[in-house]
Design a protein around this motif. Structure first.
Motif, PDB file in Angstrom:
ATOM      1  N   THR A 174       5.691   7.645  -4.677  1.00  0.00           N
ATOM      2  CA  THR A 174       4.339   8.064  -5.041  1.00  0.00           C
ATOM      3  C   THR A 174       3.486   6.844  -5.345  1.00  0.00           C
ATOM      4  OG1 THR A 174       5.156  10.148  -5.988  1.00  0.00           O
ATOM      5  CG2 THR A 174       2.996   9.396  -6.742  1.00  0.00           C
ATOM      6  N   LEU A 175       2.239   6.873  -4.869  1.00  0.00           N
ATOM      7  CA  LEU A 175       1.269   5.820  -5.178  1.00  0.00           C
ATOM      8  C   LEU A 175      -0.090   6.445  -5.447  1.00  0.00           C
ATOM      9  CD1 LEU A 175       2.024   3.157  -2.399  1.00  0.00           C
ATOM     10  CD2 LEU A 175       2.353   2.849  -4.861  1.00  0.00           C
ATOM     11  N   ARG A 176      -0.881   5.761  -6.273  1.00  0.00           N
ATOM     12  CA  ARG A 176      -2.294   6.126  -6.395  1.00  0.00           C
ATOM     13  C   ARG A 176      -2.915   5.881  -5.022  1.00  0.00           C
ATOM     14  NH1 ARG A 176      -4.918   6.195 -11.526  1.00  0.00           N
ATOM     15  NH2 ARG A 176      -6.810   5.672 -10.377  1.00  0.00           N
ATOM     16  N   MET A 177      -3.901   6.648  -4.686  1.00  0.00           N
ATOM     17  CA  MET A 177      -4.553   6.481  -3.386  1.00  0.00           C
ATOM     18  C   MET A 177      -5.117   5.070  -3.236  1.00  0.00           C
ATOM     19  SD  MET A 177      -4.287   9.083  -1.317  1.00  0.00           S
ATOM     20  CE  MET A 177      -5.702   8.966  -0.224  1.00  0.00           C
ATOM     21  N   SER A 178      -5.655   4.500  -4.301  1.00  0.00           N
ATOM     22  CA  SER A 178      -6.196   3.136  -4.216  1.00  0.00           C
ATOM     23  C   SER A 178      -5.091   2.130  -3.936  1.00  0.00           C
ATOM     24  CB  SER A 178      -6.949   2.773  -5.497  1.00  0.00           C
ATOM     25  OG  SER A 178      -6.094   2.891  -6.620  1.00  0.00           O
ATOM     26  N   GLU A 179      -3.920   2.323  -4.532  1.00  0.00           N
ATOM     27  CA  GLU A 179      -2.779   1.429  -4.270  1.00  0.00           C
ATOM     28  C   GLU A 179      -2.261   1.608  -2.843  1.00  0.00           C
ATOM     29  OE1 GLU A 179      -0.793   1.243  -8.724  1.00  0.00           O
ATOM     30  OE2 GLU A 179      -0.310   2.938  -7.416  1.00  0.00           O
ATOM     31  N   LEU A 180      -2.266   2.839  -2.378  1.00  0.00           N
ATOM     32  CA  LEU A 180      -1.820   3.121  -1.013  1.00  0.00           C
ATOM     33  C   LEU A 180      -2.775   2.474  -0.002  1.00  0.00           C
ATOM     34  CD1 LEU A 180       0.196   4.527   0.855  1.00  0.00           C
ATOM     35  CD2 LEU A 180      -1.155   6.629   0.592  1.00  0.00           C
ATOM     36  N   ALA A 181      -4.065   2.560  -0.266  1.00  0.00           N
ATOM     37  CA  ALA A 181      -5.051   1.922   0.612  1.00  0.00           C
ATOM     38  C   ALA A 181      -4.827   0.423   0.649  1.00  0.00           C
ATOM     39  CB  ALA A 181      -6.470   2.244   0.137  1.00  0.00           C
ATOM     40  N   GLU A 182      -4.573  -0.171  -0.501  1.00  0.00           N
ATOM     41  CA  GLU A 182      -4.318  -1.614  -0.564  1.00  0.00           C
ATOM     42  C   GLU A 182      -3.044  -1.970   0.199  1.00  0.00           C
ATOM     43  OE1 GLU A 182      -3.345  -4.804  -4.026  1.00  0.00           O
ATOM     44  OE2 GLU A 182      -4.966  -3.392  -4.425  1.00  0.00           O
ATOM     45  N   ALA A 183      -1.996  -1.184   0.016  1.00  0.00           N
ATOM     46  CA  ALA A 183      -0.725  -1.447   0.703  1.00  0.00           C
ATOM     47  C   ALA A 183      -0.874  -1.343   2.220  1.00  0.00           C
ATOM     48  CB  ALA A 183       0.353  -0.477   0.213  1.00  0.00           C
ATOM     49  N   CYS A 184      -1.768  -0.471   2.680  1.00  0.00           N
ATOM     50  CA  CYS A 184      -1.959  -0.256   4.113  1.00  0.00           C
ATOM     51  C   CYS A 184      -3.130  -1.062   4.668  1.00  0.00           C
ATOM     52  CB  CYS A 184      -2.174   1.230   4.386  1.00  0.00           C
ATOM     53  SG  CYS A 184      -0.724   2.234   4.019  1.00  0.00           S
ATOM     54  N   HIS A 185      -3.755  -1.886   3.827  1.00  0.00           N
ATOM     55  CA  HIS A 185      -4.899  -2.706   4.257  1.00  0.00           C
ATOM     56  C   HIS A 185      -5.986  -1.821   4.867  1.00  0.00           C
ATOM     57  CE1 HIS A 185      -2.247  -6.052   3.518  1.00  0.00           C
ATOM     58  NE2 HIS A 185      -1.376  -5.518   4.349  1.00  0.00           N
ATOM     59  N   SER A 186      -6.310  -0.762   4.146  1.00  0.00           N
ATOM     60  CA  SER A 186      -7.267   0.222   4.634  1.00  0.00           C
ATOM     61  C   SER A 186      -8.301   0.504   3.559  1.00  0.00           C
ATOM     62  CB  SER A 186      -6.523   1.513   4.986  1.00  0.00           C
ATOM     63  OG  SER A 186      -7.415   2.526   5.387  1.00  0.00           O
ATOM     64  N   SER A 187      -9.473   0.975   3.971  1.00  0.00           N
ATOM     65  CA  SER A 187     -10.438   1.453   2.985  1.00  0.00           C
ATOM     66  C   SER A 187      -9.920   2.785   2.455  1.00  0.00           C
ATOM     67  CB  SER A 187     -11.815   1.631   3.614  1.00  0.00           C
ATOM     68  OG  SER A 187     -11.813   2.731   4.509  1.00  0.00           O
ATOM     69  N   ARG A 188     -10.330   3.131   1.237  1.00  0.00           N
ATOM     70  CA  ARG A 188      -9.887   4.408   0.673  1.00  0.00           C
ATOM     71  C   ARG A 188     -10.444   5.580   1.463  1.00  0.00           C
ATOM     72  NH1 ARG A 188     -10.448   2.206  -5.241  1.00  0.00           N
ATOM     73  NH2 ARG A 188     -12.610   2.660  -4.814  1.00  0.00           N
ATOM     74  N   SER A 189     -11.683   5.449   1.950  1.00  0.00           N
ATOM     75  CA  SER A 189     -12.268   6.564   2.699  1.00  0.00           C
ATOM     76  C   SER A 189     -11.515   6.790   4.011  1.00  0.00           C
ATOM     77  CB  SER A 189     -13.754   6.327   2.945  1.00  0.00           C
ATOM     78  OG  SER A 189     -13.958   5.126   3.645  1.00  0.00           O
ATOM     79  N   ARG A 190     -11.190   5.722   4.727  1.00  0.00           N
ATOM     80  CA  ARG A 190     -10.445   5.849   5.979  1.00  0.00           C
ATOM     81  C   ARG A 190      -9.050   6.418   5.709  1.00  0.00           C
ATOM     82  NH1 ARG A 190      -9.638   0.516   8.449  1.00  0.00           N
ATOM     83  NH2 ARG A 190     -11.750   0.253   7.698  1.00  0.00           N
ATOM     84  N   LEU A 191      -8.400   5.907   4.663  1.00  0.00           N
ATOM     85  CA  LEU A 191      -7.060   6.381   4.323  1.00  0.00           C
ATOM     86  C   LEU A 191      -7.083   7.852   3.927  1.00  0.00           C
ATOM     87  CD1 LEU A 191      -4.048   5.618   3.782  1.00  0.00           C
ATOM     88  CD2 LEU A 191      -4.738   5.371   1.409  1.00  0.00           C
ATOM     89  N   SER A 192      -8.117   8.265   3.211  1.00  0.00           N
ATOM     90  CA  SER A 192      -8.222   9.643   2.757  1.00  0.00           C
ATOM     91  C   SER A 192      -8.187  10.622   3.926  1.00  0.00           C
ATOM     92  CB  SER A 192      -9.509   9.821   1.947  1.00  0.00           C
ATOM     93  OG  SER A 192      -9.565  11.114   1.419  1.00  0.00           O
ATOM     94  N   HIS A 193      -8.849  10.263   5.023  1.00  0.00           N
ATOM     95  CA  HIS A 193      -8.826  11.131   6.213  1.00  0.00           C
ATOM     96  C   HIS A 193      -7.419  11.221   6.789  1.00  0.00           C
ATOM     97  CE1 HIS A 193     -13.133  11.640   6.327  1.00  0.00           C
ATOM     98  NE2 HIS A 193     -13.310  10.328   6.256  1.00  0.00           N
ATOM     99  N   ALA A 194      -6.721  10.096   6.883  1.00  0.00           N
ATOM    100  CA  ALA A 194      -5.357  10.099   7.418  1.00  0.00           C
ATOM    101  C   ALA A 194      -4.433  10.906   6.515  1.00  0.00           C
ATOM    102  CB  ALA A 194      -4.837   8.668   7.569  1.00  0.00           C
ATOM    103  N   VAL A 195      -4.561  10.702   5.207  1.00  0.00           N
ATOM    104  CA  VAL A 195      -3.699  11.423   4.258  1.00  0.00           C
ATOM    105  C   VAL A 195      -3.967  12.926   4.339  1.00  0.00           C
ATOM    106  CG1 VAL A 195      -3.233  11.783   1.801  1.00  0.00           C
ATOM    107  CG2 VAL A 195      -3.271   9.470   2.739  1.00  0.00           C
ATOM    108  N   ALA A 196      -5.221  13.321   4.506  1.00  0.00           N
ATOM    109  CA  ALA A 196      -5.532  14.751   4.634  1.00  0.00           C
ATOM    110  C   ALA A 196      -4.816  15.351   5.841  1.00  0.00           C
ATOM    111  CB  ALA A 196      -7.039  14.951   4.737  1.00  0.00           C
ATOM    112  N   ARG A 197      -4.824  14.627   6.957  1.00  0.00           N
ATOM    113  CA  ARG A 197      -4.129  15.127   8.149  1.00  0.00           C
ATOM    114  C   ARG A 197      -2.614  15.160   7.926  1.00  0.00           C
ATOM    115  NH1 ARG A 197      -8.322  12.000  10.393  1.00  0.00           N
ATOM    116  NH2 ARG A 197      -6.955  10.239  10.740  1.00  0.00           N
ATOM    117  N   MET A 198      -2.093  14.141   7.242  1.00  0.00           N
ATOM    118  CA  MET A 198      -0.650  14.099   6.980  1.00  0.00           C
ATOM    119  C   MET A 198      -0.264  15.183   5.973  1.00  0.00           C
ATOM    120  SD  MET A 198      -0.228   9.986   6.949  1.00  0.00           S
ATOM    121  CE  MET A 198       1.543   9.955   6.849  1.00  0.00           C
ATOM    122  N   GLU A 199      -1.169  15.489   5.070  1.00  0.00           N
ATOM    123  CA  GLU A 199      -0.940  16.563   4.100  1.00  0.00           C
ATOM    124  C   GLU A 199      -0.847  17.911   4.824  1.00  0.00           C
ATOM    125  OE1 GLU A 199      -2.672  17.276  -0.389  1.00  0.00           O
ATOM    126  OE2 GLU A 199      -4.066  16.652   1.166  1.00  0.00           O
TER     127      GLU A 199
END
Length: 173
Positions: free
Chosen positions: A60-85
């Motif tokens: 488990t990671l905070r979304m901000s930490e996950l974005a940092e780990a993936c070198h992504s913006s939080r907004s871009r990551l949020s869309h990917a996570v929604a699809r993966m969810e």
């Protein structure tokens, strides 16, 4: 009028190295993206998210930490996570200590998808990158990659913050 006055142009050798490097990175990314899509039905971005969560404490990671780990913006990551969810690979919930934040957790289905995708992806990375290099070149590639990453870190952090509509992070003095 010379609009490029003061510009330091690349030497012929630098131009050749740059074009070769750019082509190699583009070809490698395309090859790995195609392999994951073909064999596992997932884009490389999803694979990176699954790996980051699989390596995190409690998966488990905070979304901000996950974005940092993936070198992504939080907004871009949020869309990917929604699809993966929606695929059942990730669960998202509010952070209990900070109601503005949210946590992303790897599900059993997400871990199974990662375990299924990993062998083919690792083999593709090995064949297309490491098998074509000598051990010395692998070491040099690691050093070169670290130098580039360290040089770009602050600029990329600022660009990702801007993409999320936030002020740039403070730089150490």
């Amino acid at each position: 009028m010379d609009v490029m006055s003061g510009t330091r142009w690349l030497s012929d050798h630098e131009q050749q190295v740059w074009r070769s490097f750019n082509a190699a990175v583009s070809m490698l990314r395309g090859h790995l993206e195609g392999q994951l899509q073909r064999d596992s039905g997932m884009p490389h971005t999803y694979y990176e998210v699954l790996v980051a969560l699989s390596e995190a404490p409690g998966q488990t990671l905070r979304m901000s930490e996950l974005a940092e780990a993936c070198h992504s913006s939080r907004s871009r990551l949020s869309h990917a996570v929604a699809r993966m969810e929606s695929s059942g690979w990730i669960n998202r919930r509010s952070c209990p200590t900070d109601k503005r934040g949210s946590l992303a957790s790897l599900t059993a289905e997400g871990l199974a998808a990662l375990k299924e995708a990993a062998p083919g992806h690792v083999e593709a990375v090995r064949q297309s990158l490491f098998d074509v290099l000598t051990p010395e070149q692998v070491t040099m590639l690691g050093e070169i990659s670290a130098a580039i990453r360290n040089g770009l870190g602050p600029q990329c952090a600022a660009a990702l913050a801007a993409e999320d509509g936030e002020p740039p992070p403070e730089q150490p003095h």
